[in-house]
Design an enzyme around this catalytic site. Structure first.
Site, PDB file in Angstrom:
ATOM      1  N   CYS A 180       0.875  -1.070  -0.135  1.00 47.90           N
ATOM      2  CA  CYS A 180      -0.027  -0.043  -0.053  1.00 47.90           C
ATOM      3  C   CYS A 180       0.953   1.217   0.117  1.00 47.90           C
ATOM      4  O   CYS A 180       1.535   1.562  -1.053  1.00 47.90           O
ATOM      5  CB  CYS A 180      -0.908   0.015   1.164  1.00 47.90           C
ATOM      6  SG  CYS A 180      -2.280   1.323   0.992  1.00 47.90           S
ATOM      7  N   HIS A 209      -3.566  -5.204   0.298  1.00 52.63           N
ATOM      8  CA  HIS A 209      -3.153  -5.551   1.540  1.00 52.63           C
ATOM      9  C   HIS A 209      -3.197  -7.203   1.813  1.00 52.63           C
ATOM     10  O   HIS A 209      -3.995  -7.619   2.299  1.00 52.63           O
ATOM     11  CB  HIS A 209      -4.246  -4.895   2.481  1.00 52.63           C
ATOM     12  CG  HIS A 209      -3.838  -3.560   2.758  1.00 52.63           C
ATOM     13  ND1 HIS A 209      -2.796  -3.147   3.473  1.00 52.63           N
ATOM     14  CD2 HIS A 209      -4.493  -2.533   2.296  1.00 52.63           C
ATOM     15  CE1 HIS A 209      -2.639  -1.848   3.714  1.00 52.63           C
ATOM     16  NE2 HIS A 209      -3.727  -1.220   2.921  1.00 52.63           N
ATOM     17  N   GLU A 211      -1.476  -8.838   3.545  1.00 49.50           N
ATOM     18  CA  GLU A 211      -1.366  -9.134   5.071  1.00 49.50           C
ATOM     19  C   GLU A 211      -2.746  -9.524   5.767  1.00 49.50           C
ATOM     20  O   GLU A 211      -2.894 -10.192   6.772  1.00 49.50           O
ATOM     21  CB  GLU A 211      -0.524  -8.391   5.816  1.00 49.50           C
ATOM     22  CG  GLU A 211      -1.080  -7.091   6.442  1.00 49.50           C
ATOM     23  CD  GLU A 211      -1.472  -6.064   5.107  1.00 49.50           C
ATOM     24  OE1 GLU A 211      -0.962  -6.150   3.876  1.00 49.50           O
ATOM     25  OE2 GLU A 211      -2.037  -4.942   5.452  1.00 49.50           O
TER      26      GLU A 211
END
Ligand code: MN
Length: 238
Positions: free
Chosen positions: A109, A213, A215
Site C-alpha cells: 500500500c 493488503h 497481510e
C-alpha cells in the site's frame, strides 16, 4: 535461525501519548511465513538506520499516511489526507540504504508508493480527483479481509511466478496510486481501470510492491501467504 524481517511502523498521535505502531496482521503474516518480525520505530537517527539495514535480512514497508507530494515535485491537491514528514524522510532514507545493499524489500500500500517515489516516480494524489473513469478502490466500511476488485498479473513477473494465477481477487483500501513509474521498476499487476496494483525491480533479486493488503487476507485466504513465503525465503537465502 529464522531470518529477521524489519517492519516499518506508523507515527500515531493519540490524546495522551504518541505511538509507533503497526497492524498485527503484518506481524502474523511474517510469522506464518517463517520470519522473525522486528518493528522499526520512526526515529531519524542515521546511525540506527545503518545498523538496522546491517542486522535485518529483509524489510517490509507497510501501509499508512499519504506520502508528501513535495517528494515528487508537486504541491498537495485538496484531497490529500494525513501526511508525516518525519516518517517520509526516515523511510526514504531506510529504503535507499536497503536498496543499495540489495536487501529483499516488500512494499504494501503506502509501501509500493514509497518505493516508487524513492526511485523517482510520481503518484496520483487522489485517484477519484485525478483519474477519470477510475473504479472503486477504497470501500472504507468493508472488513479488511473482504475481496473487492480483480487484478491482472503480468505473466512475465515474479508476482505471477509466486501466485501462478493470471487474475486475482484482492482487497483494496487506497485513494492514491503509482502514476509514473520509478527508475528500474516494471508493472506486475493492473486493475481493470488501469491502476498499477503491483511493481517489481527486475535487476534486484527481490523487490516487490503491491497496492492491495495481502497481510489482511492470509488467514481467510491462505493463497496470499505465498507472497510472504517468497519474501521470507529470499531473506533467508542472503
Ligand atoms: Mn485497488
Amino acid at each position: 535461525m529464522k531470518p529477521i524481517i524489519g517492519i516499518t511502523t506508523f507515527n500515531e498521535s493519540k490524546p495522551r501519548k504518541d505511538y509507533n505502531s503497526v497492524s498485527r496482521n503484518y506481524i502474523r503474516s511474517i510469522q506464518l511465513a517463517g520470519g522473525l518480525p522486528v518493528l522499526i520505530p520512526v526515529a531519524n537517527i542515521e546511525e540506527d538506520l545503518l545498523q538496522y539495514v546491517k542486522q535485518i535480512d529483509g524489510i517490509l514497508f507497510t501501509g499508512g499516511e499519504d506520502i508528501s507530494p513535495l517528494y515528487y515535485g508537486e504541491n498537495p491537491i485538496k484531497e490529500l489526507t494525513l501526511t508525516s514528514s518525519e516518517r517520509d524522510e526516515y523511510e526514504l532514507k531506510l529504503f535507499k540504504k536497503a536498496y543499495d545493499s540489495s536487501l529483499p524489500i516488500l512494499g504494501i500500500c503506502r509501501g509500493i508508493q514509497l518505493i516508487n517515489v524513492a526511485l523517482g516516480g510520481t503518484l496520483y494524489q487522489d485517484i477519484n480527483a485525478q483519474l477519470t473513469g477510475s473504479l472503486g478502490h477504497l470501500p472504507a466500511e468493508n472488513p479488511v479481509n473482504e475481496l473487492y476488485h480483480t487484478i491482472d498479473l503480468n505473466k512475465k513477473s515474479k508476482l505471477y511466478e509466486i501466485f501462478r494465477e493470471g487474475r486475482l481477487k484482492v482487497n483494496s483500501f487506497h485513494h492514491q496510486a503509482v502514476k509514473d513509474l520509478g527508475n528500474g521498476l516494471t508493472v506486475s499487476a493492473l486493475s481493470s481501470d488501469g491502476i498499477i496494483e503491483g511493481v517489481e525491480a527486475v535487476e534486484k533479486d527481490y523487490l516487490i510492491g503491491v497496492q492491495w493488503h495481502p497481510e489482511d487476507l492470509t488467514l481467510r485466504y491462505p493463497l496470499f501467504i505465498k507472497l510472504f513465503e517468497s519474501f521470507v525465503k529470499a531473506c533467508a537465502s542472503r
